[in-house]
Design a protein around this motif. Structure first.
Motif: not given
Length: 213
Positions: A113, A115-117, A126
């Motif tokens: 994931f 995109e969470r960071w 990404k």
């Protein structure tokens, strides 16, 4: 009876394997945030993060986090030998469980994931995040293998004569993000140990419910 919330091929496999090794009664509930139709709403009521494994204990209380669950099972059922009996080897097993959870598992979360960071990351960013995290993950496994090399050069498993909680978590978490291929090339002795865990007679039947051997 224990109730394990998890899903095929996920981190809940390590807890399922531990319950099998300890010969503890349990029931499985399919629940995964990525799987429509599973018991994800029930899971969220028990664990707001909707993460698996989540374990309901026989007294009805809830336990989350793979390392915490495995430690609890090992300490609550010492005769199952999920943790070494002697204090010093047991301390090193606890260290290893926390290492995998804090480092390897965390890196996999970034890979899965990205995109969470990073806010508003495009696909190229990404992929850069994924590749950086993957390289870091593989370096963590090298460090882990080197840290425990004396243990598995002297015994068949990290736990000693038989697989234990640390063996199970290492075998499961190393299934992801190219770690096995990397270890086969860079740390072949440790790679062979991991392979021996999944084919152990007391592990293999439950392992096959998640992955081919």
């Amino acid at each position: 009876m224990y109730t394990l919330y998890g899903f095929k091929g996920s981190g809940s496999a390590a807890v399922e394997l531990a319950l099998e090794l300890a010969e503890l009664p349990y029931r499985l509930v399919d629940a995964a945030s990525w799987e429509p139709g599973s018991a994800v709403d029930e899971l969220q009521r028990l664990n707001p993060l909707r993460q698996i494994p989540t374990l309901r204990l026989p007294d009805g209380s809830i336990l989350t986090e793979s390392a915490a669950i495995l430690l609890h099972l090992g300490l609550a059922h010492p005769s199952a030998r999920l943790l070494p009996v002697d204090p010093n080897p047991r301390a090193q097993a606890i260290r290893g469980l926390v290492f995998i959870a804090a480092n390897c598992y965390a890196a996999i979360g970034v890979i899965d994931f990205p995109e969470r960071w990073c806010i508003d990351a495009d696909d190229a960013v990404k992929e850069q995040i994924r590749e950086g995290a993957r390289q870091r993950l593989h370096s963590y496994w090298e460090i882990f293998a080197d840290t425990y090399s004396d243990t598995y050069s002297a015994s068949p498993f990290l736990n000693g004569a038989t697989p234990g909680a640390l063996d199970l978590l290492a075998a499961v978490v190393s299934k992801w993000s190219g770690a096995r291929l990397h270890l086969e090339r860079m740390r072949p002795a440790f790679f062979k140990l991991i392979e021996s865990v999944e084919v152990h007679p007391k592990v293999a039947p439950a392992w096959r419910r998640h992955w081919d051997i």
